[in-house]
Enzyme design. Structure first.
Site, PDB file in Angstrom:
ATOM      1  N   HIS A 236       2.361   3.134  -0.904  1.00 21.52           N
ATOM      2  CA  HIS A 236       2.485   3.294  -2.285  1.00 21.52           C
ATOM      3  C   HIS A 236       1.704   2.444  -3.238  1.00 21.52           C
ATOM      4  CE1 HIS A 236       5.398  -0.008  -1.967  1.00 21.52           C
ATOM      5  NE2 HIS A 236       5.017  -0.455  -2.995  1.00 21.52           N
ATOM      6  N   ASP A 264       5.066   4.839   4.548  1.00 17.16           N
ATOM      7  CA  ASP A 264       4.603   3.866   3.428  1.00 17.16           C
ATOM      8  C   ASP A 264       3.404   2.723   4.180  1.00 17.16           C
ATOM      9  OD1 ASP A 264       4.113   2.880   1.234  1.00 17.16           O
ATOM     10  OD2 ASP A 264       6.244   1.892   1.019  1.00 17.16           O
ATOM     11  N   GLY A 343       5.499  -6.807  -6.792  1.00 18.07           N
ATOM     12  CA  GLY A 343       4.279  -7.344  -6.521  1.00 18.07           C
ATOM     13  C   GLY A 343       4.372  -7.878  -5.060  1.00 18.07           C
ATOM     14  N   SER A 345       5.194  -5.977  -2.534  1.00 17.34           N
ATOM     15  CA  SER A 345       5.025  -4.628  -1.717  1.00 17.34           C
ATOM     16  C   SER A 345       3.604  -5.163  -0.938  1.00 17.34           C
ATOM     17  CB  SER A 345       4.716  -3.730  -2.671  1.00 17.34           C
ATOM     18  OG  SER A 345       5.842  -3.166  -2.824  1.00 17.34           O
ATOM     19  N   SER A 360       7.754  -2.410   2.193  1.00 20.49           N
ATOM     20  CA  SER A 360       7.812  -1.068   1.475  1.00 20.49           C
ATOM     21  C   SER A 360       8.587  -1.088   0.275  1.00 20.49           C
ATOM     22  CB  SER A 360       8.307  -0.013   2.330  1.00 20.49           C
ATOM     23  OG  SER A 360       8.334   1.321   1.661  1.00 20.49           O
TER      24      SER A 360
END
Length: 391
Positions: A236, A264, A343, A345, A360
């Protein structure tokens, strides 16, 4: 950017005698398990990791060392249990501060071999194969008729309760979702919860990078594809073709592939200015050297590194979870009780020194605590033909 992308989105609120001969007495490790690692390569855990585990898991230093050692042994043992218990295999997990191994089976006759190996045996009603099939059925329904996050915010195979858990804010609606899949109701358990997972938007694992010079995410792990270096991260965070700059805003690379939703994950190929390393940023700006990517069993300790909140630890709650984000359903992620914030992620999850996956999404934050989900790293490596950079 496609509609799926919302950078900066805030977090939502297993014949007893015959089988016994296959296992190493007292160690709980199947004879078919992979060879032991060279001395020191997996057992010597950096003191900073031990300190973080003491802080976040309430362990002593000796308990942390014992736990990591036993978790690694359990991970080595799992493929052998899966193979030799066959269709009766119902999963493995570890419990307690010393990570005691439990092996599930649907065949009472196998319990003697399990206990003779040094593990605890639990006889259950459903095999892991049956549980996985039930979850797959739910995944198919979700793909055809995506549920809302209130109908089913996530579902997963829970080996400890020997069920497929569907988490929902609306249990009645969740039951309709389950019925539509044709899954045996005896296999599924609904847990009422208001949790609303969402992606955490945002070459050393855990460091920041920027997408198209604006949105920020975190590096997962350094990888190579042939002679091309790069890193894996969350899907993402960017689309194929999006450009990245590093934590220092220096031109870094380009997204080569990205999958989100459904899964993801993504990988970024970096330019010659960036050198891949086996390092993940640890506590207090120290680094952890990644030595492999052996999957840790449910109950294992796991620590996460991200560019917003740094280094935090917790435990693996369930593997093979499907979670509903506003953008769609994500399959096959692992659920943890490690906190995270936007952030973080794409950042690294490690158990001891073994790479586990990339962040994720989740819910909560690192002030009050939360739940997070990581995309396991081995499927990412397989999907793109990548090699994990290890030390």
């Amino acid at each position: 950017m496609r509609r799926r992308r919302r950078h900066g989105l805030e977090l939502a609120t297993g014949c007893t005698v015959a089988i016994a001969a296959l296992f190493l007495a007292g160690a709980g490790i199947p004879a078919t398990a992979s060879p032991s690692p060279p001395p020191g390569s997996h057992r010597e855990v950096p003191p900073e990791v031990l300190a973080a585990m003491q802080r976040d898991l309430g362990l002593t230093a000796d308990e942390a060392r014992t736990r990591i050692s036993n978790e690694y042994k359990a991970g080595q043992a799992e493929p052998g249990w899966r193979k030799n218990l066959g269709s009766s295999y119902a999963g493995t997990w570890v419990t307690g501060n010393t990570a005691e191994l439990t092996v599930g089976t649907t065949d009472q006759a196998q319990s003697g071999a399990i206990t003779a190996s040094g593990a605890k045996a639990t006889v259950v009603g459903h095999s892991l194969e049956k549980l996985n099939a039930a979850k797959d059925a739910l995944d198919r329904v979700a793909e055809e008729r995506p549920p809302s996050a209130t109908t089913a915010s996530l579902w997963y195979v829970d080996v400890k309760s020997n069920s497929v858990v569907v988490q929902s804010a609306q249990p009645t609606a969740a039951q309709r979702f389950i019925d539509a899949s044709g899954v045996d109701r005896a296999v599924v358990r609904i847990v009422e919860s208001a949790e609303r997972p969402a992606p955490l938007y945002d070459l050393r694992g855990g460091e920041a990078y920027y997408i198209n010079a604006t949105a920020r995410c975190s590096i997962g792990f350094s990888v190579t594809q042939g002679t091309q270096a790069g890193f894996v991260t969350a899907g993402h965070c960017g689309d194929a073709g999006d450009t990245t700059t590093g934590f220092n805003r220096v031109a870094q690379g380009t997204f080569q592939g990205s999958v989100f939703p459904r899964s993801d994950y993504a990988w970024v190929a970096t330019n010659a200015n960036w050198t891949p390393t086996p390092l993940v940023v640890g506590p207090n700006s120290t680094t952890i050297t990644v030595t492999g990517s052996q999957e840790a069993p449910v109950g294992s300790s796991v620590c996460r590194s991200g560019s917003t909140t740094g280094w935090h630890c917790g435990t693996i709650q369930q593997h093979n979870t499907s979670v509903v984000y506003p953008e769609g359903t994500i399959r096959g992620v692992t659920r943890t009780n490690v906190c995270a914030e936007p952030g973080d992620s794409g950042g690294s999850f490690v158990s001891g020194t073994e790479a586990q996956g990339v962040l994720s999404g989740g819910s909560g934050n690192c002030t009050v605590g939360g739940t997070t989900y990581y995309q396991p790293v081995n499927p990412i490596l397989s999907a793109y033909g990548l090699t994990l950079t290890t030390g």
